[in-house]
Design a protein around this motif. Structure first.
Motif, PDB file in Angstrom:
ATOM      1  N   THR A 179      -5.201  -0.965  -0.500  1.00  0.00           N
ATOM      2  CA  THR A 179      -5.387  -1.427   0.879  1.00  0.00           C
ATOM      3  C   THR A 179      -5.665  -2.928   0.875  1.00  0.00           C
ATOM      4  O   THR A 179      -6.591  -3.396   0.229  1.00  0.00           O
ATOM      5  CB  THR A 179      -6.558  -0.693   1.536  1.00  0.00           C
ATOM      6  OG1 THR A 179      -6.368   0.721   1.408  1.00  0.00           O
ATOM      7  CG2 THR A 179      -6.659  -1.056   3.005  1.00  0.00           C
ATOM      8  N   THR A 225      -3.023   5.291   1.387  1.00  0.00           N
ATOM      9  CA  THR A 225      -4.248   4.527   1.148  1.00  0.00           C
ATOM     10  C   THR A 225      -5.477   5.432   1.141  1.00  0.00           C
ATOM     11  O   THR A 225      -6.601   4.933   0.972  1.00  0.00           O
ATOM     12  CB  THR A 225      -4.455   3.446   2.224  1.00  0.00           C
ATOM     13  OG1 THR A 225      -4.563   4.079   3.510  1.00  0.00           O
ATOM     14  CG2 THR A 225      -3.322   2.440   2.226  1.00  0.00           C
ATOM     15  N   PHE A 242      -7.387   4.258   4.062  1.00  0.00           N
ATOM     16  CA  PHE A 242      -7.824   2.870   3.816  1.00  0.00           C
ATOM     17  C   PHE A 242      -8.931   2.773   2.755  1.00  0.00           C
ATOM     18  O   PHE A 242      -9.666   1.798   2.708  1.00  0.00           O
ATOM     19  CB  PHE A 242      -8.289   2.191   5.120  1.00  0.00           C
ATOM     20  CG  PHE A 242      -7.318   2.313   6.242  1.00  0.00           C
ATOM     21  CD1 PHE A 242      -6.057   1.752   6.146  1.00  0.00           C
ATOM     22  CD2 PHE A 242      -7.648   3.013   7.390  1.00  0.00           C
ATOM     23  CE1 PHE A 242      -5.148   1.874   7.182  1.00  0.00           C
ATOM     24  CE2 PHE A 242      -6.742   3.147   8.433  1.00  0.00           C
ATOM     25  CZ  PHE A 242      -5.482   2.576   8.322  1.00  0.00           C
ATOM     26  N   ILE A 277      -1.668   5.628   6.146  1.00  0.00           N
ATOM     27  CA  ILE A 277      -3.014   6.157   5.894  1.00  0.00           C
ATOM     28  C   ILE A 277      -2.978   7.198   4.773  1.00  0.00           C
ATOM     29  O   ILE A 277      -3.953   7.339   4.027  1.00  0.00           O
ATOM     30  CB  ILE A 277      -3.692   6.733   7.156  1.00  0.00           C
ATOM     31  CG1 ILE A 277      -2.979   7.984   7.667  1.00  0.00           C
ATOM     32  CG2 ILE A 277      -3.822   5.686   8.228  1.00  0.00           C
ATOM     33  CD1 ILE A 277      -3.855   8.804   8.607  1.00  0.00           C
ATOM     34  N   SER A 330       0.816  -1.212   0.000  1.00  0.00           N
ATOM     35  CA  SER A 330       0.000   0.000   0.000  1.00  0.00           C
ATOM     36  C   SER A 330       0.848   1.260   0.000  1.00  0.00           C
ATOM     37  O   SER A 330       0.412   2.317  -0.458  1.00  0.00           O
ATOM     38  CB  SER A 330      -0.904   0.017   1.230  1.00  0.00           C
ATOM     39  OG  SER A 330      -0.130   0.218   2.416  1.00  0.00           O
ATOM     40  N   THR A 383      -2.286  -4.695   5.022  1.00  0.00           N
ATOM     41  CA  THR A 383      -2.265  -3.281   5.380  1.00  0.00           C
ATOM     42  C   THR A 383      -3.039  -3.046   6.675  1.00  0.00           C
ATOM     43  O   THR A 383      -2.562  -2.363   7.592  1.00  0.00           O
ATOM     44  CB  THR A 383      -2.891  -2.428   4.259  1.00  0.00           C
ATOM     45  OG1 THR A 383      -2.222  -2.683   3.032  1.00  0.00           O
ATOM     46  CG2 THR A 383      -2.788  -0.949   4.588  1.00  0.00           C
ATOM     47  N   MET A 384      -4.223  -3.610   6.760  1.00  0.00           N
ATOM     48  CA  MET A 384      -5.056  -3.412   7.938  1.00  0.00           C
ATOM     49  C   MET A 384      -4.445  -4.073   9.177  1.00  0.00           C
ATOM     50  O   MET A 384      -4.531  -3.540  10.287  1.00  0.00           O
ATOM     51  CB  MET A 384      -6.466  -3.961   7.680  1.00  0.00           C
ATOM     52  CG  MET A 384      -7.162  -3.329   6.485  1.00  0.00           C
ATOM     53  SD  MET A 384      -7.264  -1.522   6.581  1.00  0.00           S
ATOM     54  CE  MET A 384      -8.393  -1.317   7.944  1.00  0.00           C
TER      55      MET A 384
END
Length: 317
Positions: free
Chosen positions: A167, A159, A162, A156, A127, A171-172
């Motif tokens: 994403t 992305t 997100f 952030i 990302s 990534t999360m």
């Protein structure tokens, strides 16, 4: 073929002095990745300098800003690490320091990367460069809340909070791990996406007012000149959110935004929907980036820059 994190770490640990730099007109990912990696290297006992051009006020909440120096003030390090740069030319004034360094590493996530380092790690599916830096640092070098905040900021930013298709579940997962360091994640998000200076607000208003729909509504395009920027009391460092507003126009598959960097140079930023490769568009003019988000600099008047790019966009359509 990427070099391994282990071989990159070996180079890092063998160097006493390390220089880092992001691309010209640095954004949240370039700044976050550089300051996070720089902070970790400093905590590991390295002498570190981070070469970055001046950046917008909203990015000053990213920790480890004490490491930043101008290119003309930087010492030549044993090891130079370029971050978030698709090619060496994107280093700007830091290129001279990069070329003089004995050893060079290139870490990036742009598909158009030219692999200009002696060691290279380019992950186009990541990302952000900050995501890659976290993977490099984790369980290898110190990460404190300061480094975690920088990496979260970079993640952030690239992305879009997100929202972008880059994403991934990874990534999360990384975002969650970074939040676990006790970082002010709400403040970072609000500063990047919900806060702006009055001049930035005025610039955005002018750019949106200048917008036009072209090619039966398939393309939305806008531009802003140096004279307009000065009239509204702003700077060209306050323009990076505009392209994302243009991108949101319903029915438009391609968004283009142009602004005058100098009297002779124009920056073009492009966004594309599925099936519209704006990286290929940017590469026609010496730029690069990602399939859906890219940019370039054109050495010509802004009206001419807009015309030649739109000519290529028409071919895309």
């Amino acid at each position: 073929m990427n070099d391994s994190f282990e071989s990159i770490l070996k180079e890092i640990l063998s160097a006493d002095t390390i220089g880092l730099a992001g691309h010209t007109n640095p954004d949240g990912d370039a700044i976050g990745a550089c300051l996070a990696l720089g902070g970790a290297l400093e905590k590991a006992g390295k002498k570190v300098q981070v070469i970055l051009e001046s950046y917008a006020d909203k990015y000053h909440l990213i920790p480890n800003g004490h490491l930043v120096c101008a290119a003309e003030q930087a010492d030549v390090p044993q090891l130079f690490i370029a971050l978030d740069c698709g090619d060496a030319g994107r280093l700007g004034a830091a290129l001279e320091v990069f070329e003089k360094a004995e050893r060079k590493i290139n870490i990036d996530h742009h598909e158009s990367n030219t692999r200009f380092g002696q060691l290279n790690y380019v992950a186009a599916d990541a990302s952000s460069t900050s995501e890659i830096v976290f993977q490099l640092l984790k369980d290898r070098l110190p990460i404190t809340a300061a480094e975690a905040a920088g990496l979260y900021a970079g993640l952030i930013y690239d992305t879009g909070g997100f929202r972008h298709s880059s994403t991934s579940p990874e990534t999360m997962k990384i975002a969650g791990e970074l939040m676990g360091y006790g970082i002010p994640f709400t403040e970072i998000y609000n500063r990047f996406f919900d806060s702006r200076s009055f001049s930035e607000l005025k610039l955005m208003g002018r750019a949106l007012s200048n917008a036009e729909l072209l090619f039966d509504g398939k393309v939305v395009c806008s531009q802003i000149t140096t004279a307009e920027i000065e009239e509204l009391g702003g700077s060209n460092k306050e323009l990076d959110a505009i392209i994302n507003y243009l991108k949101g126009v319903l029915g438009a598959n391609v968004a283009c935004f142009f602004y005058e960097k100098t009297e002779t140079d124009v920056k073009g930023s492009f966004r594309g929907n599925d099936g519209y490769d704006v990286c290929a568009l940017a590469q026609k003019f010496g730029g690069g980036g990602h399939v859906k988000a890219a940019g370039c600099t054109l050495s010509m008047p802004i009206a001419q820059a807009k015309a030649v790019v739109l000519q290529e966009v028409e071919k895309m359509l």
